[in-house]
Design a protein around this motif. Structure first.
Motif, short mmCIF file in Angstrom:
data_model
loop_
_atom_site.label_atom_id
_atom_site.label_comp_id
_atom_site.label_asym_id
_atom_site.label_seq_id
_atom_site.Cartn_x
_atom_site.Cartn_y
_atom_site.Cartn_z
N GLN A 319 19.14 -8.35 30.46
CA GLN A 319 18.05 -7.60 30.96
C GLN A 319 17.69 -6.66 29.83
O GLN A 319 16.36 -6.17 30.10
CB GLN A 319 18.63 -6.73 32.16
N ASP A 320 18.34 -6.19 29.00
CA ASP A 320 17.98 -5.26 28.13
C ASP A 320 17.50 -5.73 26.84
O ASP A 320 18.16 -6.47 25.96
CB ASP A 320 19.40 -4.22 27.96
N PRO A 321 16.12 -5.30 26.32
CA PRO A 321 15.64 -5.68 25.27
C PRO A 321 16.48 -5.66 24.07
O PRO A 321 16.43 -6.73 23.20
CB PRO A 321 14.10 -5.18 25.06
N ARG A 322 17.12 -4.64 23.80
CA ARG A 322 18.05 -4.32 22.76
C ARG A 322 19.03 -5.56 22.49
O ARG A 322 19.59 -5.94 21.41
CB ARG A 322 18.67 -3.09 22.80
N SER A 323 19.48 -6.27 23.59
CA SER A 323 20.33 -7.20 23.59
C SER A 323 19.66 -8.46 22.89
O SER A 323 20.29 -9.44 22.24
CB SER A 323 20.97 -7.65 25.02
N TRP A 324 18.37 -8.61 23.30
CA TRP A 324 17.66 -9.95 22.82
C TRP A 324 17.49 -9.73 21.11
O TRP A 324 16.96 -10.84 20.67
CB TRP A 324 16.42 -9.85 23.59
N TRP A 325 17.47 -8.61 20.51
CA TRP A 325 17.08 -8.65 19.15
C TRP A 325 18.20 -9.29 18.27
O TRP A 325 19.35 -9.05 18.57
CB TRP A 325 17.06 -7.18 18.58
N MET A 326 17.77 -10.23 17.27
CA MET A 326 18.66 -10.80 16.61
C MET A 326 18.55 -9.87 15.34
O MET A 326 17.61 -10.04 14.48
CB MET A 326 18.52 -12.35 16.33
N ARG A 327 19.77 -8.94 15.00
CA ARG A 327 19.52 -8.08 13.83
C ARG A 327 20.43 -8.95 12.77
O ARG A 327 21.52 -9.36 13.05
CB ARG A 327 19.77 -6.77 14.10
#
Lengths: 560, 134, 328
Positions: A319-327
């Motif tokens: 649910q957290d957009p920060r988890s969706w970021w592929m850095r």
């Protein structure tokens, strides 16, 4: 994406163009039949609106900082912050490496990255018979926290982030970093960095092996859990494709196997530690190769972002957009460099670096021109660093975010890479996951086949490497200063290690190692025990020997 | 009269795990009609020499990219000589600086293949220079 | 290398390997060395391990070696891999799984390629067993390629035949087809942690029982089906293989106790004599026919249906054999 009117018009104009092409080719021919990427992906002569007409602007492209993050994770792009100039460095003793680190920082590097020598990488001490002849030759030799303190001397651990390329012994080396920070009075909440700590790709490609996959993944989830709780700014895994590519994989294979490795870790941590995906996923990071085919790499990196975002949201219900970021961190391709006419490598590295930037990397290492021959000299590493700085400050590519978005070619290629990657990912799913696939030898065989195919393409001249099979110089004299690591480094290190082992409290070390062994058997998180042990000067090998004893050693199925 | 098949031991001594070159060579040797025993990474010189004798190979091919070749390659050659098997051809590849080569030849290596050598050229060299002894 | 037979008797490893090589390369007069060592053979326990590619035979062999070494028994291994039919080369990839024993003087591993052997396990393997025997190896493990006819041939050479099955590879059907049911002394379900292991176990047990029922066997060796855990759990794997080792030895003891050793070896000996006869009688004749051009003529005549193969064979027989029973 386009109106029917535009598509019709384009269709007509394309037909005209095709007829023109036919005429010219009939008369004078093309230079060659097949035009493909270095991964042998065929590329068309031209791309137009038809090639991306089925894309959905909102769901497939969007804007930076918006799902699916094709155009970037952050809204502000490089204007907010350039990618980190992070040069992988390590050579000889901790002292020599510390000097190289200070040199790089003084000349504009913005993040540190540690290259260890082979004994350290494999979890052996310098005095192990297996380490003979290897000390300090391809990276820094670290046996105990005594060496580690020397390595980070004068480095403000709360102000700069450090990446450490370490896999089986990652817990031991990270423990040394954490312990050193604590001993300097810096709380763990303030230190930032990355440990590579990605065992799945070891089984597939890099082959620094120690324990079987199950316990290896368990140790990795220990670090993820520990980091989540106590070292929030730390990236505890750098899920890597670089090595997979260097081992001979195609770009699609690199993309697919890396992301599928990431998925395997996510699933393991959820299952094993009972954490919710959003508790840890934002600290997962990636590490890609940037190879010589310019657009293939850009498309690959953009596709990676979109695949990961989709996987996190749809597969894992994040649910957290920060988890969706592929850095990710990127390194330019070592395997693309040549020993012949080595100055050409500067150009290769430059275009590869540019591709990584246009692909939106968060952090970058550029290879030095002499790395096909030896560890980089000061001068060569300076050129490599300047390459990044030049791209950032002079070329203007950082002025705008994801400049190639909307390009018919780049978007079509991005789509194609994503599609092909998903095929691999689903295939591995069907095999029962990545660990099962590795056991069956699937990724290893794919990579070996691709490597063999490529070598034959080079030998036949189908693919070109300048200086190797075209524009060669007969009886070339390569006049590059070769950095040598003296055998005296090994002697010095042996003395140091002996001294440490003599003067430390050996009883206390034994107690710590026993506690670690018990923790392993009970399935407890090993990190606190590692930190306690390294503070007593337990060595890298001593800690790893505990793992070898408790978990058993991995037996390579020898699939190649 | 039957022709002898050439038997090759391909090994990576030391801790270096970069095996792309070795894997490619293994396939190439098989496709050239040789019998190749690839023992993978992380071999000690002692293991390599023992294997060479047990397998009665005509050639030992060593690959090392970690910079430790100056110790490892001569160690293999020496062990073979000590076991009375100095007739086995020892060749090396990997990251080998020019200036290290004379030392390696003196220690008993017959050839060093540098980056850029084509697979065919290596196979041809073997066919021309490696003859199974009677 | 001169005096191979003598050197093998003296324990020279490289000479032993060279002798096997001479068999592989079909160097003339190699049988002389075999003659020199033959009287000293017959002491080893020969174990055959067979199964489809990917069944994990080499990894099992590796652990079995360790299990025997822990009892201070010496081990010889002949590991067979297929020769490429296109190039004549071979990737001998079994040894890579047995590397930890490379420096153990009590272990001798020799990799062989099938070399497209006509009719199964090559002569080199069959005679190679004698070589290992003469070197004093307590146990000789022969690991075969595991496809089709060659699997079944192992019965000729081994006292104890182990068939390795893996869940999920359709092995049950494989086993039936290849005639493995009849030759197995021990079945292994390898990688028993995988899905389908239980099912495969039951099916294999059923087939063993059916086989006994079919042949009315009520006494004698009861073919066991053993489960072996994944090698990725090294301790459990080691335990399973220790049990396997004990079962293998149990089988050998069974053969000894019931005086069946000679019986088992009859097949091999028959095969060896046949081979030797072939080499002494038929091979020279074929060689002669080939080099004189007679063979070509025979083929041409048969192709045009001028004559049939049997008539030709009769003519050759009459020419070369002193005595011929005039029958039919």
């Amino acid at each position: 994406m386009f109106t029917q009117e535009l598509l019709d018009k384009s269709s007509l104009m394309r037909k005209k163009w095709e007829d023109e092409v036919k005429k010219i080719v009939a008369k004078s021919g093309d230079q060659k039949e097949k035009w493909s990427t270095v991964s042998d992906l065929e590329i068309k002569r031209i791309y137009g609106p038809e090639d991306i007409k089925d894309m959905d602007f909102e769901n497939d492209i969007a804007y930076p900082g918006q799902y699916p993050y094709l155009r970037g994770n952050q809204a502000t792009g490089y204007r907010g912050k350039y990618w980190t100039f992070r040069m992988f460095a390590g050579m000889g003793s901790a002292q020599t490496t510390n000097e190289r680190w200070h040199y790089l920082l003084s000349t504009g590097q913005t993040g540190l990255s540690t290259a260890f020598d082979f004994p350290t990488l494999m979890g052996y001490d310098t005095d192990s018979p297996k380490a003979k002849g290897e000390c300090g030759k391809c990276g820094v030799a670290i046996d105990t926290i005594d060496d580690f303190r020397q390595l980070i001397k004068g480095i403000p651990l709360d102000k700069i982030t450090t990446s450490m390329t370490t896999n089986p012994p990652a817990t031991a080396l990270w423990a040394m970093y954490c312990a050193s920070a604590e001993q300097q009075g810096i709380p763990l909440t303030k230190i930032g960095g990355t440990i590579q700590n990605d065992m799945l790709k070891e089984f597939i490609a890099q082959k620094t092996l120690m324990c079987p996959p199950e316990p290896s993944v368990k140790l990795i989830s220990d670090t993820i859990e520990f980091g989540t709780k106590f070292v929030p700014r730390w990236n505890t895994v750098s899920i890597s494709g670089y090595h997979i590519r260097e081992a001979g994989a195609t770009a699609v294979q690199e993309l697919a196997f890396t992301l599928r490795d990431g998925m395997e870790y996510v699933e393991d941590v959820i299952k094993r530690k009972g954490l919710h995906v959003d508790e840890f996923a934002s600290r997962l990071s990636f590490f890609f190769n940037s190879h010589i085919d310019f657009f293939e790499e850009i498309a690959k990196l953009r596709a990676a972002r979109r695949i990961w975002a989709k996987a996190m949201r749809e597969r894992y219900n994040s649910q957290d957009p920060r988890s969706w970021w592929m850095r990710f961190h990127t390194q330019t391709a070592g395997c693309s460099l040549t020993a012949q006419q080595p100055y050409n490598n500067v150009v290769r590295t430059a275009t590869e670096a540019l591709a990584a930037v246009l692909g939106g990397t968060q952090s970058l290492h550029t290879n030095s021109l002499d790395e096909v021959l030896c560890l980089p000299s000061d001068h060569a590493v300076q050129i490599a660093l300047r390459t990044q700085q030049l791209i950032a400050e002079e070329t203007g590519v950082a002025n705008t975010i994801d400049p190639l978005a909307g390009s018919y070619f780049v978007e079509a290629l991005t789509n194609e890479m994503e599609e092909k990657a998903w095929e691999y990912i689903h295939k591995i799913d069907d095999m029962g996951g990545m660990v099962a696939a590795i056991e069956k030898g699937f990724p290893q065989m794919e990579i070996s086949d691709a490597a063999y195919k490529f070598q034959k393409q080079i030998d036949s001249g189908e693919k070109i490497m300048i200086g190797v099979n075209k524009y060669n110089i007969e009886d070339e004299v390569v006049d590059i200063p070769i950095v040598e690591i003296d055998d005296a480094v090994e002697e010095g290190q042996l003395k140091r290690l002996a001294e440490v082992k003599r003067t430390r409290d050996n009883r206390q070390v034994a107690v710590c190692l026993k506690d670690l062994a018990d923790a392993c058997r009970k399935g407890e998180n090993v990190m606190p025990f590692c930190i306690a042990a390294v503070k007593e000067y337990a060595s890298v090998q001593e800690i790893c020997d505990v793992y070898r004893e408790v978990f058993g050693e991995y037996r390579d199925p020898g699939i190649y | 009269m039957a022709d002898r098949k050439i038997r090759i031991l391909l090994a990576k001594p030391g801790l270096d795990g970069h095996d792309r070159g070795a894997r490619v060579l293994a396939r190439s040797f098989r496709d050239a009609g040789f019998e190749v025993i690839y023992t993978g990474c992380h071999q000690t010189p002692e293991q390599i020499a023992a294997t060479a004798l047990q397998e009665d190979v005509d050639m030992v091919g060593l690959s090392c990219l970690s910079g430790a070749h100056n110790y490892l390659y001569p160690a293999v050659a020496r062990l073979l000589q000590e076991a009375g098997a100095g007739d086995i051809v020892v060749v090396g590849g990997g990251i080998i600086p020019e200036k290290d080569m004379p030392g390696l030849y003196a220690a008993g290596l017959t050839a060093i293949f540098t980056p850029g050598a084509t697979l065919d050229s290596i196979n041809e060299w073997i066919t021309a220079n490696v003859t199974p002894k009677e | 290398m001169k005096e191979l037979g003598k050197r093998v008797l003296a324990g020279d490893i490289r000479a032993a390997s060279r002798l096997i090589r001479n068999l592989e390369d079909q160097i003339p007069n190699t049988h002389i060395a075999i003659q020199e060592i033959f009287a000293n053979t017959g002491n080893s326990h020969v174990i055959g391990i067979t199964g489809a590619p990917g069944a994990g035979k080499s990894t099992l062999t590796d652990e079995l070696i360790a299990a025997y070494r822990s009892q201070e028994k010496t081990v010889g291994v002949l590991a067979v891999d297929p020769t490429s039919p296109f190039t004549g080369g071979a990737l001998l990839g079994d040894r890579i799984r047995m590397l930890r024993h490379a420096e153990d003087k009590g272990v001798f591993v020799r990799s062989l390629a099938t070399r497209g052997a006509m009719g199964g396990i090559s002569k080199a393997v069959g005679e190679g067993i004698h070589v290992m025997d003469v070197l004093g190896k307590d146990k000789i493990i022969v690991e075969t390629v595991g496809v089709g006819q060659q699997e079944v041939e192992i019965i000729n050479h081994a006292h104890t035949v182990i068939v390795v099955l893996v869940p999920g590879m359709g092995d049950e059907i494989q086993a039936l087809k290849a005639g493995l049911m009849e030759i197995a002394d021990i079945f292994i379900i390898n990688k028993a942690d995988r899905d389908g292991a239980g099912k495969l176990y039951k099916e294999t047990m059923n087939m063993v029982q059916m086989s006994r029922d079919k042949y009315g066997i009520t006494k004698g060796w009861q073919t066991p089906v053993l489960l072996v855990e994944s090698v990725l759990e090294p301790h459990k794997f080691a335990e399973s293989v220790t049990k396997l080792r004990d079962k293998i030895d149990e089988h050998y003891q069974f053969l000894v106790y019931h005086d069946l050793i000679a019986d088992r070896m009859r097949r091999k000996t028959t095969a060896e004599i046949n081979e030797a006869l072939w080499g002494a009688i038929l091979a020279p004749i074929l060689e002669e026919l080939e080099s004189s051009g007679e063979m070509k003529k025979m083929i041409d005549k048969t192709l045009t249906k001028e004559v049939d193969p049997y008539t030709l064979a009769d003519e050759v027989a009459n020419k070369y054999l002193k005595e011929r029973s005039t029958s039919s």
